[in-house]
Structures are given as C-alpha cells and as structure tokens.
Design a protein around this motif. Structure first.
Motif, PDB file in Angstrom:
ATOM      1  N   TYR A   1       0.829  -1.210   0.000  1.00 30.77           N
ATOM      2  CA  TYR A   1       0.000   0.000   0.000  1.00 30.77           C
ATOM      3  C   TYR A   1       0.864   1.261   0.000  1.00 30.77           C
ATOM      4  CZ  TYR A   1      -3.619  -3.386   1.334  1.00 30.77           C
ATOM      5  OH  TYR A   1      -4.479  -4.456   1.378  1.00 30.77           O
ATOM      6  N   LEU A   2       1.968   1.220   0.715  1.00 28.80           N
ATOM      7  CA  LEU A   2       2.860   2.377   0.716  1.00 28.80           C
ATOM      8  C   LEU A   2       3.538   2.545  -0.642  1.00 28.80           C
ATOM      9  CD1 LEU A   2       4.347   2.037   4.301  1.00 28.80           C
ATOM     10  CD2 LEU A   2       2.954   3.947   3.461  1.00 28.80           C
ATOM     11  N   ALA A   3       3.745   1.450  -1.363  1.00 25.70           N
ATOM     12  CA  ALA A   3       4.265   1.564  -2.728  1.00 25.70           C
ATOM     13  C   ALA A   3       3.292   2.346  -3.602  1.00 25.70           C
ATOM     14  CB  ALA A   3       4.519   0.183  -3.316  1.00 25.70           C
ATOM     15  N   GLU A   4       1.997   2.130  -3.390  1.00 25.68           N
ATOM     16  CA  GLU A   4       0.986   2.892  -4.128  1.00 25.68           C
ATOM     17  C   GLU A   4       1.076   4.371  -3.759  1.00 25.68           C
ATOM     18  OE1 GLU A   4      -1.159   2.591  -7.240  1.00 25.68           O
ATOM     19  OE2 GLU A   4      -0.693   0.706  -6.205  1.00 25.68           O
ATOM     20  N   ALA A   5       1.363   4.648  -2.500  1.00 25.64           N
ATOM     21  CA  ALA A   5       1.515   6.039  -2.068  1.00 25.64           C
ATOM     22  C   ALA A   5       2.780   6.666  -2.652  1.00 25.64           C
ATOM     23  CB  ALA A   5       1.535   6.114  -0.542  1.00 25.64           C
ATOM     24  N   VAL A   6       3.843   5.880  -2.806  1.00 26.08           N
ATOM     25  CA  VAL A   6       5.070   6.397  -3.419  1.00 26.08           C
ATOM     26  C   VAL A   6       4.784   6.880  -4.835  1.00 26.08           C
ATOM     27  CG1 VAL A   6       7.358   5.781  -4.306  1.00 26.08           C
ATOM     28  CG2 VAL A   6       6.648   4.988  -2.043  1.00 26.08           C
ATOM     29  N   ASP A   7       4.054   6.063  -5.586  1.00 25.83           N
ATOM     30  CA  ASP A   7       3.799   6.388  -6.995  1.00 25.83           C
ATOM     31  C   ASP A   7       3.017   7.684  -7.158  1.00 25.83           C
ATOM     32  OD1 ASP A   7       5.125   4.120  -7.720  1.00 25.83           O
ATOM     33  OD2 ASP A   7       3.330   2.933  -8.160  1.00 25.83           O
ATOM     34  N   SER A   8       2.216   8.048  -6.160  1.00 28.66           N
ATOM     35  CA  SER A   8       1.375   9.241  -6.262  1.00 28.66           C
ATOM     36  C   SER A   8       1.836  10.365  -5.345  1.00 28.66           C
ATOM     37  CB  SER A   8      -0.084   8.878  -5.918  1.00 28.66           C
ATOM     38  OG  SER A   8      -0.179   8.234  -4.656  1.00 28.66           O
ATOM     39  N   ALA A   9       3.016  10.215  -4.751  1.00 33.33           N
ATOM     40  CA  ALA A   9       3.487  11.198  -3.764  1.00 33.33           C
ATOM     41  C   ALA A   9       3.940  12.498  -4.426  1.00 33.33           C
ATOM     42  CB  ALA A   9       4.640  10.618  -2.955  1.00 33.33           C
ATOM     43  N   PRO A  10       3.717  13.632  -3.766  1.00 32.85           N
ATOM     44  CA  PRO A  10       4.304  14.895  -4.230  1.00 32.85           C
ATOM     45  C   PRO A  10       5.828  14.817  -4.184  1.00 32.85           C
ATOM     46  CG  PRO A  10       2.604  15.275  -2.565  1.00 32.85           C
ATOM     47  CD  PRO A  10       2.888  13.807  -2.566  1.00 32.85           C
ATOM     48  N   ASP A  11       6.483  15.598  -5.006  1.00 28.30           N
ATOM     49  CA  ASP A  11       7.943  15.553  -5.089  1.00 28.30           C
ATOM     50  C   ASP A  11       8.615  15.771  -3.742  1.00 28.30           C
ATOM     51  OD1 ASP A  11       7.795  15.069  -7.785  1.00 28.30           O
ATOM     52  OD2 ASP A  11       8.200  17.137  -8.390  1.00 28.30           O
ATOM     53  N   ASP A  12       8.046  16.662  -2.924  1.00 26.80           N
ATOM     54  CA  ASP A  12       8.722  17.029  -1.676  1.00 26.80           C
ATOM     55  C   ASP A  12       8.570  15.997  -0.570  1.00 26.80           C
ATOM     56  OD1 ASP A  12       6.035  17.541  -1.343  1.00 26.80           O
ATOM     57  OD2 ASP A  12       6.322  19.432  -0.265  1.00 26.80           O
ATOM     58  N   THR A  13       7.696  15.012  -0.752  1.00 25.51           N
ATOM     59  CA  THR A  13       7.532  13.984   0.283  1.00 25.51           C
ATOM     60  C   THR A  13       7.868  12.583  -0.220  1.00 25.51           C
ATOM     61  OG1 THR A  13       5.188  13.625  -0.234  1.00 25.51           O
ATOM     62  CG2 THR A  13       5.720  15.329   1.401  1.00 25.51           C
ATOM     63  N   ARG A  14       8.167  12.442  -1.511  1.00 21.34           N
ATOM     64  CA  ARG A  14       8.340  11.103  -2.088  1.00 21.34           C
ATOM     65  C   ARG A  14       9.460  10.319  -1.406  1.00 21.34           C
ATOM     66  NH1 ARG A  14       8.442  12.495  -6.810  1.00 21.34           N
ATOM     67  NH2 ARG A  14       6.251  12.077  -7.297  1.00 21.34           N
ATOM     68  N   ALA A  15      10.567  10.961  -1.134  1.00 21.04           N
ATOM     69  CA  ALA A  15      11.693  10.258  -0.512  1.00 21.04           C
ATOM     70  C   ALA A  15      11.302   9.682   0.843  1.00 21.04           C
ATOM     71  CB  ALA A  15      12.894  11.193  -0.378  1.00 21.04           C
ATOM     72  N   ASP A  16      10.539  10.436   1.631  1.00 19.83           N
ATOM     73  CA  ASP A  16      10.126   9.942   2.944  1.00 19.83           C
ATOM     74  C   ASP A  16       9.120   8.808   2.826  1.00 19.83           C
ATOM     75  OD1 ASP A  16       9.988  10.202   5.933  1.00 19.83           O
ATOM     76  OD2 ASP A  16       7.889  10.636   5.452  1.00 19.83           O
ATOM     77  N   VAL A  17       8.192   8.923   1.872  1.00 19.41           N
ATOM     78  CA  VAL A  17       7.216   7.848   1.675  1.00 19.41           C
ATOM     79  C   VAL A  17       7.919   6.587   1.212  1.00 19.41           C
ATOM     80  CG1 VAL A  17       5.136   7.124   0.446  1.00 19.41           C
ATOM     81  CG2 VAL A  17       5.371   9.509   1.183  1.00 19.41           C
ATOM     82  N   PHE A  18       8.895   6.747   0.315  1.00 24.51           N
ATOM     83  CA  PHE A  18       9.651   5.567  -0.129  1.00 24.51           C
ATOM     84  C   PHE A  18      10.401   4.929   1.029  1.00 24.51           C
ATOM     85  CE2 PHE A  18      13.498   3.473  -1.604  1.00 24.51           C
ATOM     86  CZ  PHE A  18      12.936   2.509  -2.441  1.00 24.51           C
ATOM     87  N   ARG A  19      10.984   5.741   1.894  1.00 20.60           N
ATOM     88  CA  ARG A  19      11.700   5.198   3.058  1.00 20.60           C
ATOM     89  C   ARG A  19      10.763   4.354   3.911  1.00 20.60           C
ATOM     90  NH1 ARG A  19      11.734   6.248   8.113  1.00 20.60           N
ATOM     91  NH2 ARG A  19      10.387   8.091   7.863  1.00 20.60           N
ATOM     92  N   ARG A  20       9.547   4.818   4.121  1.00 21.81           N
ATOM     93  CA  ARG A  20       8.590   4.064   4.941  1.00 21.81           C
ATOM     94  C   ARG A  20       8.153   2.783   4.210  1.00 21.81           C
ATOM     95  NH1 ARG A  20       4.433   8.753   6.608  1.00 21.81           N
ATOM     96  NH2 ARG A  20       3.596   7.214   8.072  1.00 21.81           N
ATOM     97  N   HIS A  21       7.963   2.898   2.900  1.00 15.57           N
ATOM     98  CA  HIS A  21       7.633   1.707   2.120  1.00 15.57           C
ATOM     99  C   HIS A  21       8.729   0.652   2.245  1.00 15.57           C
ATOM    100  CE1 HIS A  21       7.589  -0.908  -1.391  1.00 15.57           C
ATOM    101  NE2 HIS A  21       8.692  -0.326  -1.815  1.00 15.57           N
ATOM    102  N   ARG A  22       9.970   1.065   2.091  1.00 17.41           N
ATOM    103  CA  ARG A  22      11.070   0.100   2.157  1.00 17.41           C
ATOM    104  C   ARG A  22      11.277  -0.409   3.571  1.00 17.41           C
ATOM    105  NH1 ARG A  22      14.938  -1.303  -1.673  1.00 17.41           N
ATOM    106  NH2 ARG A  22      13.189  -1.024  -3.087  1.00 17.41           N
ATOM    107  N   LEU A  23      10.959   0.407   4.580  1.00 20.40           N
ATOM    108  CA  LEU A  23      11.009  -0.051   5.971  1.00 20.40           C
ATOM    109  C   LEU A  23      10.015  -1.200   6.178  1.00 20.40           C
ATOM    110  CD1 LEU A  23      12.115   0.497   8.863  1.00 20.40           C
ATOM    111  CD2 LEU A  23      10.154   2.011   9.200  1.00 20.40           C
TER     112      LEU A  23
END
Length: 405
Positions: free
Chosen positions: A94-116
């Motif tokens: 589900y967090l991978a889905e959020a990564v794909d739609s994340a704003p540029d300024d938060t994408r890195a943090d969302v990806f970090r949580r997805h990979r966590l």
C-alpha cells in the motif's frame, strides 16, 4: 447499503473512469492471492476516493500503509512474527501505491517508509531471506535472495526484473511468491533507475540491460546454493524489453519469461503525442518541441503528472531529450540473436505495447511460446492484473518443463 448501477460489472466497466486509477485497483486486487493485499482493505479504501482525485488517492494509501506498518511493528516486537510478516507485506504494497502518487517534496520519505515495511517483511517471513549487494560497475545493486527453505542445496533460481515503476512488494504478488511455493529461489533487486537506485542514489535507466544482468548472473553463479544449469530470468512490464535485450548478449540463462514482450518502448510514448508535436519531434526541432510541450502541460494537469512520473527515471533535462532517450529502448535486429527459450505473455487489450509480444515471438529464431490471455478468462490488459494466479500457473508450468524439473 446503496448500490451503483450494475456494480457486478466492474471488471468490464471499470472501478474508476480514470484509466490509471482503474488499472491500479486491478493490480492491487490481483496481488491478494500472494498475501500482498487484502481485497476488503482495497475496496474499503477506494470507496473513500473520488474518481480522479489524486490527492485523496495518495492520502488513502499512505494512511492505510502507515497504520498497518505501526501494527506490524508492534506485533514484531511482541514476537508474533507470522502476523507481523503479513502486515508488513501489505503495508509495503500500500505504501508503494503512495510512493507512486506522492508529491515531489515527500516522495523520498514515503519511499523510506515503504522500504522499511518491506524490510520488516524480509525480517519476519517464514522463507529464508537474505539482503545482498551485487557488484555493478563502480557501484552495487541492492537486492534480496529469498529461498524456500533453510537448506544450502543448489536450487533452480529465477532473477526477477521489475518494470519502470514496480516495487518489490508488487513483484512478490506478480512472480516471487509463485516461484517460492514451487521450490525456486528468487532474486529481487533494484536495477539502475529503479526504486532505491532512483529515489536514494539518483541513477537513471539504461537501455543496454545486459550490462546489468551479466553482473547479476555472475553474482548468482558464485553462490553454492544456486543450480547453475537451472538459472532463469523473468521480466514484467518494461522488464519485457530489458530481459530480451539482455538475452541477446547473456547466454548463461537456461530459460526466460517476458510478461509481456516489448520490442520498442517508445511505442507507449510517441503515438500519444498530438500529430503536430510528433512532427516537431521527428523533425528534430528541439526548441519548438519543448516550447509547445511546456505550453500543453500548463493546460493538462493529468498529462503533466503522468509525464513527470514516467519521465523521472530517464533523468533527462527536457521533453525532447526524454523522448530521444526513450527511443533508444528498441530491440531492432537483436531479437535474432536470442537463443534462450522464451515464454511471452500476450494479453487481450494490452494498453501500452499492443502487438509487440507477437512481434517479438515472430522475430525469435529459437524456442518460444506466445501465451494468449483473454478477457473471458479474467486475464486481459497489461500484465493480466486480475489474473496473476493464472499467469503464474502457465508460466511456471512452462518453466518447470524448460528446466527439466
């Protein structure tokens, strides 16, 4: 409960009018058999998201993924590993889905949580899983070797190559889980321009994927738990270009799967351009093309979002340069050099590369299977999103025979 008209026709009429959101829902539901998603969670989540509302879409998957990640962490700490594992996996998807739609300024943090969340799954899964670092030019490629059991016996092994934006948790539902339950060892990794190699290291895609696959093959053949005579490779989506490209040069693979076959990546880009813009591009008029593209993007938020998402891994400076780079991703005459047996999926209604699976099969000189998938089977559209169990049944049955298992 209020019902929409003919809700039972969602398969044919769509979950959303927005084709990108509709396709995403199908992909999420299709990963349920592997445990990567839960149908009720998916359907309850999309019920809160209006058609075309990408802000709400992102927030919904981010909230669900974060909640499941917190629950998984608590269960992990309490020693409830099996429950934690399932929650970590779904949180990651589900967090991978959020990564794909994340704003540029938060994408890195969302990806970090997805990979966590994915790493939490790796730490708690009942399978034997190991983080690995694959030597690659002056750098390395991060990956995971996952085995069906704890023994060190050499096993048939499959390299899993993702597409342009696929996550590890999506690949779990697409192929990894199906391979493991059949006794294969799997290697999942990030290639240049993919996932952590893009979001954390800033690398770009490359068309000459043999320069990626050959180091991966070298790495695996040095492991005593890999059966060197039974090493295969699978590529999904744009991986259906990268795998055949690699096979034209790398001959140590015993069998391969392209899901689907892709001979020219640019065919999913150029035909979507308005005729005047395409004419400017084909005439090489870079300044005029970039100017008109920039004007067009101002009046099409959805188009601008799609372009930014798809163009990001190519790491080019301009619209023209991006398309010029994408145009390099074509097999051309290289298909005639492929001798590795190849299984190619060909779904009805392929949206991105229609006809290219058949074209690849026709160009191959050696053993190949062109496997049709149809809407009547529930298996239409790019990568058969709602028929991953059927897809894996067919491709792994073929692979078992190809590897003489």
């Amino acid at each position: 409960m209020s019902l929409l008209s003919s809700p039972h026709e969602a398969f044919s009429s769509g979950f959303y009018r927005d084709p990108t959101l509709d396709f995403a829902v199908r992909g999420l539901l299709g990963h349920a058999p592997s445990g990567a998603t839960e149908p009720g969670e998916v359907l309850a989540t999309i019920a809160t998201v209006p058609d075309g509302d990408w802000t709400a879409w992102h927030a919904a998957w981010l909230d669900l993924g974060a909640r499941l990640l917190d629950e998984a962490s608590a269960l992990h700490e309490a020693g409830r590993l099996e429950s934690a594992s399932g929650l970590y996996l779904r949180a990651s998807r589900y967090l991978a889905e959020a990564v794909d739609s994340a704003p540029d300024d938060t994408r890195a943090d969302v990806f970090r949580r997805h990979r966590l969340a994915w790493d939490g799954f790796i730490d708690t899964t009942l399978y034997s899983a190991q983080r690995v670092s694959i030597p690659y030019e002056a750098d390395s490629l991060p990956g995971y070797v996952i085995r069906p059991g704890d023994d060190d016996e050499p096993r048939p092994t499959i390299i899993l190559v993702n597409g342009s934006d696929g996550s590890h948790s999506a690949m779990w539902g697409d192929a990894a889980h199906g391979a493991l339950v059949r006794g294969y060892t799997v290697l999942i990794f990030d290639g240049p321009g993919q996932q952590s190699m893009l979001f954390e290291r800033g690398t770009a895609f490359r068309p000459d994927w043999e320069k990626v696959v050959t180091p991966v093959v070298d790495f695996l053949l040095a492991r005593p738990d890999v059966d060197a005579a039974k090493l295969a490779i699978y590529g999904i989506s744009q991986g259906g270009y990268w795998v055949p490209r690699a096979l034209a040069f790398e001959t140590r693979l015993a069998a391969a799967i392209a899901d689907p076959g892709v001979t020219d990546v640019s065919a999913s880009w150029l035909p979507r351009l308005p005729a005047p813009l395409r004419a400017l591009f084909e005439a090489g008029k870079k300044d005029a093309f970039d100017r008109d593209m920039q004007i067009g993007m101002r009046f099409g938020a959805a188009t601008a979002r799609t372009w930014a998402f798809r163009a990001r891994p190519y790491r080019q400076e301009s619209y023209f340069d991006t398309l010029n780079e994408v145009s390099r991703y074509a097999l051309g005459d290289l298909a005639a050099s492929i001798r590795t047996p190849l299984f190619i999926t060909s779904p009805e209604g392929e949206q991105f590369w229609p006809g290219q699976s058949a074209a690849l099969a026709e160009a191959l000189p050696g053993e190949r299977v062109l496997q049709e998938f149809t809407a009547a089977e529930g298996a239409d559209l790019h990568c058969q999103p709602l028929a991953r169990t059927l897809t894996q049944q067919r491709m792994f049955d073929w692979l078992d025979v190809a590897l003489d298992l």
